[in-house]
Write a protein that holds these residues in place. Structure first.
Motif, PDB file in Angstrom:
ATOM      1  N   VAL A 141      21.362   6.775  27.306  1.00 29.01           N
ATOM      2  CA  VAL A 141      22.002   5.735  26.501  1.00 29.01           C
ATOM      3  C   VAL A 141      21.334   5.723  25.130  1.00 29.01           C
ATOM      4  O   VAL A 141      20.111   5.782  25.022  1.00 29.01           O
ATOM      5  CB  VAL A 141      21.925   4.354  27.189  1.00 29.01           C
ATOM      6  N   HIS A 142      22.156   5.689  24.097  1.00 27.40           N
ATOM      7  CA  HIS A 142      21.674   5.708  22.709  1.00 27.40           C
ATOM      8  C   HIS A 142      22.146   4.447  22.003  1.00 27.40           C
ATOM      9  O   HIS A 142      23.288   4.010  22.194  1.00 27.40           O
ATOM     10  CB  HIS A 142      22.234   6.929  21.967  1.00 27.40           C
ATOM     11  N   ASP A 143      21.291   3.866  21.192  1.00 24.03           N
ATOM     12  CA  ASP A 143      21.740   2.787  20.310  1.00 24.03           C
ATOM     13  C   ASP A 143      22.700   3.389  19.285  1.00 24.03           C
ATOM     14  O   ASP A 143      22.422   4.443  18.699  1.00 24.03           O
ATOM     15  CB  ASP A 143      20.549   2.142  19.599  1.00 24.03           C
ATOM     16  N   TYR A 144      23.816   2.721  19.077  1.00 26.42           N
ATOM     17  CA  TYR A 144      24.881   3.233  18.206  1.00 26.42           C
ATOM     18  C   TYR A 144      25.179   2.202  17.136  1.00 26.42           C
ATOM     19  O   TYR A 144      25.381   1.020  17.429  1.00 26.42           O
ATOM     20  CB  TYR A 144      26.127   3.511  19.058  1.00 26.42           C
ATOM     21  N   ASP A 145      25.183   2.659  15.889  1.00 24.36           N
ATOM     22  CA  ASP A 145      25.473   1.787  14.750  1.00 24.36           C
ATOM     23  C   ASP A 145      26.890   2.089  14.258  1.00 24.36           C
ATOM     24  O   ASP A 145      27.132   3.143  13.660  1.00 24.36           O
ATOM     25  CB  ASP A 145      24.463   2.055  13.623  1.00 24.36           C
ATOM     26  N   PRO A 146      27.851   1.186  14.506  1.00 26.25           N
ATOM     27  CA  PRO A 146      29.237   1.461  14.099  1.00 26.25           C
ATOM     28  C   PRO A 146      29.395   1.674  12.593  1.00 26.25           C
ATOM     29  O   PRO A 146      30.264   2.440  12.168  1.00 26.25           O
ATOM     30  CB  PRO A 146      30.000   0.211  14.549  1.00 26.25           C
ATOM     31  N   SER A 147      28.559   1.022  11.799  1.00 32.87           N
ATOM     32  CA  SER A 147      28.720   1.110  10.342  1.00 32.87           C
ATOM     33  C   SER A 147      28.347   2.485   9.795  1.00 32.87           C
ATOM     34  O   SER A 147      28.928   2.951   8.813  1.00 32.87           O
ATOM     35  CB  SER A 147      27.888   0.030   9.644  1.00 32.87           C
ATOM     36  N   THR A 148      27.385   3.163  10.446  1.00 33.34           N
ATOM     37  CA  THR A 148      26.936   4.475   9.970  1.00 33.34           C
ATOM     38  C   THR A 148      27.259   5.612  10.935  1.00 33.34           C
ATOM     39  O   THR A 148      27.265   6.771  10.541  1.00 33.34           O
ATOM     40  CB  THR A 148      25.416   4.469   9.751  1.00 33.34           C
ATOM     41  N   GLY A 149      27.493   5.257  12.198  1.00 29.83           N
ATOM     42  CA  GLY A 149      27.711   6.268  13.224  1.00 29.83           C
ATOM     43  C   GLY A 149      26.435   6.880  13.764  1.00 29.83           C
ATOM     44  O   GLY A 149      26.471   7.770  14.615  1.00 29.83           O
ATOM     45  N   LYS A 150      25.273   6.411  13.317  1.00 30.28           N
ATOM     46  CA  LYS A 150      24.001   7.000  13.738  1.00 30.28           C
ATOM     47  C   LYS A 150      23.652   6.610  15.171  1.00 30.28           C
ATOM     48  O   LYS A 150      23.986   5.518  15.646  1.00 30.28           O
ATOM     49  CB  LYS A 150      22.883   6.578  12.789  1.00 30.28           C
ATOM     50  N   LEU A 151      22.957   7.534  15.840  1.00 33.05           N
ATOM     51  CA  LEU A 151      22.495   7.335  17.213  1.00 33.05           C
ATOM     52  C   LEU A 151      20.973   7.375  17.237  1.00 33.05           C
ATOM     53  O   LEU A 151      20.367   8.274  16.652  1.00 33.05           O
ATOM     54  CB  LEU A 151      23.045   8.438  18.119  1.00 33.05           C
ATOM     55  N   THR A 152      20.359   6.416  17.904  1.00 32.44           N
ATOM     56  CA  THR A 152      18.902   6.344  17.966  1.00 32.44           C
ATOM     57  C   THR A 152      18.456   5.953  19.374  1.00 32.44           C
ATOM     58  O   THR A 152      19.241   5.462  20.182  1.00 32.44           O
ATOM     59  CB  THR A 152      18.348   5.317  16.960  1.00 32.44           C
ATOM     60  N   ASN A 153      17.182   6.158  19.644  1.00 33.37           N
ATOM     61  CA  ASN A 153      16.511   5.652  20.855  1.00 33.37           C
ATOM     62  C   ASN A 153      17.175   6.099  22.145  1.00 33.37           C
ATOM     63  O   ASN A 153      17.430   5.306  23.042  1.00 33.37           O
ATOM     64  CB  ASN A 153      16.448   4.110  20.838  1.00 33.37           C
ATOM     65  N   GLY A 154      17.446   7.392  22.283  1.00 32.89           N
ATOM     66  CA  GLY A 154      18.061   7.896  23.512  1.00 32.89           C
ATOM     67  C   GLY A 154      17.090   7.875  24.687  1.00 32.89           C
ATOM     68  O   GLY A 154      16.011   8.460  24.619  1.00 32.89           O
ATOM     69  N   VAL A 155      17.474   7.181  25.756  1.00 34.14           N
ATOM     70  CA  VAL A 155      16.648   7.100  26.962  1.00 34.14           C
ATOM     71  C   VAL A 155      17.548   7.273  28.201  1.00 34.14           C
ATOM     72  O   VAL A 155      18.749   7.018  28.148  1.00 34.14           O
ATOM     73  CB  VAL A 155      15.891   5.754  27.067  1.00 34.14           C
ATOM     74  N   THR A 156      16.945   7.683  29.309  1.00 33.36           N
ATOM     75  CA  THR A 156      17.692   7.846  30.551  1.00 33.36           C
ATOM     76  C   THR A 156      18.076   6.488  31.124  1.00 33.36           C
ATOM     77  O   THR A 156      17.241   5.593  31.231  1.00 33.36           O
ATOM     78  CB  THR A 156      16.858   8.621  31.585  1.00 33.36           C
ATOM     79  N   CYS A 157      19.356   6.354  31.513  1.00 31.94           N
ATOM     80  CA  CYS A 157      19.788   5.107  32.161  1.00 31.94           C
ATOM     81  C   CYS A 157      20.292   5.337  33.577  1.00 31.94           C
ATOM     82  O   CYS A 157      20.288   4.420  34.398  1.00 31.94           O
ATOM     83  CB  CYS A 157      20.828   4.382  31.324  1.00 31.94           C
ATOM     84  N   ILE A 158      20.754   6.558  33.881  1.00 30.88           N
ATOM     85  CA  ILE A 158      21.205   6.896  35.230  1.00 30.88           C
ATOM     86  C   ILE A 158      20.648   8.269  35.590  1.00 30.88           C
ATOM     87  O   ILE A 158      20.787   9.217  34.817  1.00 30.88           O
ATOM     88  CB  ILE A 158      22.746   6.938  35.320  1.00 30.88           C
ATOM     89  N   THR A 159      20.002   8.358  36.732  1.00 30.92           N
ATOM     90  CA  THR A 159      19.598   9.645  37.292  1.00 30.92           C
ATOM     91  C   THR A 159      20.518   9.933  38.475  1.00 30.92           C
ATOM     92  O   THR A 159      20.609   9.138  39.415  1.00 30.92           O
ATOM     93  CB  THR A 159      18.131   9.610  37.753  1.00 30.92           C
ATOM     94  N   VAL A 160      21.205  11.051  38.405  1.00 29.34           N
ATOM     95  CA  VAL A 160      22.219  11.372  39.403  1.00 29.34           C
ATOM     96  C   VAL A 160      21.564  11.673  40.749  1.00 29.34           C
ATOM     97  O   VAL A 160      20.628  12.470  40.825  1.00 29.34           O
ATOM     98  CB  VAL A 160      23.057  12.577  38.933  1.00 29.34           C
ATOM     99  N   PRO A 161      22.062  11.050  41.820  1.00 33.99           N
ATOM    100  CA  PRO A 161      21.525  11.344  43.157  1.00 33.99           C
ATOM    101  C   PRO A 161      21.768  12.802  43.536  1.00 33.99           C
ATOM    102  O   PRO A 161      22.734  13.420  43.087  1.00 33.99           O
ATOM    103  CB  PRO A 161      22.309  10.402  44.082  1.00 33.99           C
ATOM    104  N   GLU A 162      20.896  13.343  44.356  1.00 34.86           N
ATOM    105  CA  GLU A 162      21.083  14.708  44.838  1.00 34.86           C
ATOM    106  C   GLU A 162      22.281  14.775  45.780  1.00 34.86           C
ATOM    107  O   GLU A 162      22.606  13.815  46.477  1.00 34.86           O
ATOM    108  CB  GLU A 162      19.819  15.188  45.573  1.00 34.86           C
ATOM    109  N   GLY A 163      22.941  15.936  45.767  1.00 33.17           N
ATOM    110  CA  GLY A 163      23.975  16.180  46.757  1.00 33.17           C
ATOM    111  C   GLY A 163      25.380  15.758  46.379  1.00 33.17           C
ATOM    112  O   GLY A 163      26.290  15.838  47.221  1.00 33.17           O
ATOM    113  N   ILE A 164      25.601  15.305  45.130  1.00 32.77           N
ATOM    114  CA  ILE A 164      26.971  14.933  44.741  1.00 32.77           C
ATOM    115  C   ILE A 164      27.475  15.762  43.561  1.00 32.77           C
ATOM    116  O   ILE A 164      28.400  15.377  42.870  1.00 32.77           O
ATOM    117  CB  ILE A 164      27.108  13.429  44.435  1.00 32.77           C
TER     118      ILE A 164
END
Length: 289
Positions: free
Chosen positions: A168-191
């Motif tokens: 998940v990245h912070d998104y600024d609609p006025s500039t379109g810039k993306l910052t602070n990307g961090v993991t929010c979902i780790t996919v379970p094994e086997g799917i």
């Protein structure tokens, strides 16, 4: 039942990137390896295919008419009436081992799309602005895939498939810039591997799992897996909400590299599937350039 139904048995080699045009009640998607755009007019139940000179990774509805395509080497406008392609630029032209993959417009009308590379970490994620200028948002990607903006337009959720994570990245609609990307979902094994993605108005993300025969609904705040939809095809590639009430989930699939034995078990592989939810999805944004 949490099982989707095949509504278009097209046997696409690599069906991908469904986009719903709510004004025309029409669904678009692509067959990347088949070099096609598919168009399904719901009310008339009319299915049209446009054939292209090279692979097309994804498309978007253009606000002023026609489509925007991210093809192997760059961005193009496509006129549906004449089937004419107009090149905008060739962002990846010098990288013969890369091609554009998934992409979508943001809430403001810019277009974001990433590439896929045969070399780990050699792809990138780009933004095509409304003035048709391209900028690289970040690099170090291998297979740029699903993306979705939060309903409050402050976050971008993003998948680089081999990581088996959603960031998940912070998104600024006025500039379109993306910052602070961090993991929010780790996919379970086997799917399977996380591929395309969409989002509902409650802010939950729906992820297609390639090799997993399913779509999963996840809470990106907690990482919790909320719901599983079974698909009678293993290579599930992407999904989007459509229909008159935006409560039907349309799901693309592939049959890439499946053996005859595999296809005997999943004859509908490569088809378009639908699943009626009781949850309203977010509409597809349009490119305003």
């Amino acid at each position: 039942m949490n099982s989707a139904t095949c509504v278009q048995d097209l046997k696409s080699d690599l069906g991908e990137g469904p986009v719903w045009n709510e004004k025309k009640q029409t669904l678009y998607w692509v067959d990347i390896n088949g070099q096609k755009i598919h168009k399904w007019k719901m009310k008339q139940d009319q299915q049209i295919a446009y054939h292209l000179p090279e692979k097309v990774g994804c498309l978007a509805i253009r606000e002023q008419g026609g489509l925007l395509l991210a093809m192997e080497n760059g961005f193009y406008f496509f006129d549906e009436s004449t089937e004419e392609l107009t090149a905008i630029n060739d962002t990846e032209e010098s990288l013969s081992y890369n091609r554009f993959n998934d992409g979508k417009p943001d809430p403001v009308g810019r277009f974001y799309a990433g590439t896929i590379s045969s070399t780990k970490g050699n792809a990138s994620f780009y933004c095509l602005d409304k003035n048709l200028k391209t900028s690289r948002m970040f690099s170090g990607v291998t297979n740029s895939n699903g993306l979705a903006w939060s309903p409050d337009e402050t976050k971008l959720y993003y998948i680089d498939t081999p990581t088996k994570k959603v960031t998940v990245h912070d998104y600024d609609p006025s500039t379109g810039k993306l910052t602070n990307g961090v993991t929010c979902i780790t996919v379970p094994e086997g799917i399977g591997k996380p591929d395309g993605m969409t989002i509902d108005e409650e802010g939950m993300v729906w992820i297609a799992f390639f090799g997993g025969s399913c779509v999963g609904r996840f809470n990106p705040q907690s990482g919790e897996w909320l719901k599983k939809i079974d698909i009678p095809a293993s290579q599930v590639t992407s999904c989007t909400f459509g229909g008159t009430d935006l409560q039907t989930l349309y799901i693309t699939t592939a049959r890439k590299d499946l053996t005859e034995a595999d296809l005997d078990k999943e004859p509908l592989a490569g088809g378009l599937f639908a699943y009626n939810t009781n949850i309203r999805g977010m509409p597809s944004y349009r490119f305003k350039g």
